[in-house]
Motif scaffolding. Structure first.
Motif, mmCIF file in Angstrom:
data_model
loop_
_atom_site.group_PDB
_atom_site.id
_atom_site.type_symbol
_atom_site.label_atom_id
_atom_site.label_comp_id
_atom_site.label_asym_id
_atom_site.label_seq_id
_atom_site.Cartn_x
_atom_site.Cartn_y
_atom_site.Cartn_z
ATOM 1 N N CYS A 201 0.855 -1.186 0.000
ATOM 2 C CA CYS A 201 0.000 0.000 0.000
ATOM 3 C C CYS A 201 0.895 1.240 0.000
ATOM 4 O O CYS A 201 1.775 1.374 0.863
ATOM 5 N N CYS A 204 0.268 3.363 3.669
ATOM 6 C CA CYS A 204 0.849 2.944 4.944
ATOM 7 C C CYS A 204 2.121 2.114 4.772
ATOM 8 O O CYS A 204 2.769 1.778 5.751
ATOM 9 N N CYS A 224 -7.423 -0.239 1.562
ATOM 10 C CA CYS A 224 -6.332 -0.987 2.183
ATOM 11 C C CYS A 224 -6.859 -1.677 3.443
ATOM 12 O O CYS A 224 -7.565 -1.045 4.250
ATOM 13 N N HIS A 226 -5.158 -2.522 5.943
ATOM 14 C CA HIS A 226 -4.431 -2.026 7.131
ATOM 15 C C HIS A 226 -4.856 -0.604 7.515
ATOM 16 O O HIS A 226 -5.266 -0.364 8.630
ATOM 17 N N CYS A 227 -4.724 0.324 6.562
ATOM 18 C CA CYS A 227 -4.948 1.742 6.921
ATOM 19 C C CYS A 227 -6.306 2.268 6.461
ATOM 20 O O CYS A 227 -6.666 3.389 6.807
HETATM 21 ZN ZN LIG Z 1 -2.550 1.080 3.693
#
Ligand SMILES: [Zn+2]
Length: 233
Positions: A201, A204, A224, A226-227
């Motif tokens: 990504c 992040c 994403c 994660h973020c």
């Molecule tokens: Zn991310």
């Protein structure tokens, strides 16, 4: 998804606009301008005090000068009467005492005038120094003002150009996507959308597994794992 690619362009322009806005607010000249303003305020106050002191000194000197002149003419008159004679011994003695008294008063008055005159020149110099200091500060302030105005004009023109391009870039993007983008930009330090390159990504910098990538590609809009930023796959 072409809308997401457009949004990536929008963000690029938004980030450039953020930088310009930040540059506009943090010009080094602005700091100096504030300092100069403070310095000028205190110098102006000081100058007022110094001018008052000088004026008082001039008034005191005039007054002491006037008193000295009166004593001088009184001494002259009294001496004339004394030297013209034709008085009793007692009257002569009285006049002699008066002359001695006036002479003593005249001596003190002269000392006072001299003392005041000695203070007058340094006081005038002090006022002159402060006035010159103020002029220099004012000149620097004017110069800095011009510099700030020039910089702002340049930045504002650049911002207007970029804003125009940004308006064009955002036009084809659906409103709900723009809304999400704006919300994310506020919570993610200005970066709401990123490209996914080699499974990483761009927002992040975390890697996404093959399964995560497929999951992202299948969702609308892709974000994403994660973020939660928008992702251009
Ligand atoms: Zn991310």
């Amino acid at each position: 998804m072409p809308a997401l690619a457009d949004l990536l362009d929008v963000q690029d322009l938004d980030l450039q606009l953020d930088r310009l806005r930040n540059e506009r607010q943090s010009l080094p000249e602005l700091e100096r301008y504030k300092e100069l303003h403070t310095e000028l305020t205190s110098t102006e106050k000081l100058l007022g005090i110094q001018r008052d002191e000088l004026r008082q000194l001039e008034l005191d000197t005039d007054k002491a000068d006037g008193e000295l002149s009166i004593l001088e003419s009184r001494l002259e008159e009294t001496e004339k009467r004394l030297f013209s004679g034709g008085m009793s011994a007692r009257e002569t003695e009285n006049l002699r005492i008066q002359v001695a008294q006036i002479r003593a008063q005249k001596g003190s008055a002269e000392e006072l005038v001299l003392g005041l005159l000695e203070k007058l020149d340094p006081a005038r110099e002090t006022v002159g120094d402060t006035e010159r200091g103020m002029e220099a500060l004012e000149a620097e302030k004017t110069e800095i003002e011009t510099q700030i105005k020039t910089d702002w004009k340049r930045i504002d023109a650049e911002m207007a150009r970029k804003q125009g391009r940004r308006d064009e870039a955002v036009a084809p993007v659906p409103a709900d996507l723009v809304e999400l983008y704006e919300k994310l930009r506020m919570s993610k330090q200005g970066v709401a959308i990123a490209a996914l390159g080699h499974g990483v990504c761009g927002g992040c910098r975390l890697s996404l597994s093959a399964a995560e990538q497929s999951e992202v590609a299948a969702s609308d809009p892709p974000r994403c794992v994660h973020c939660r930023r928008l992702l251009v796959v």
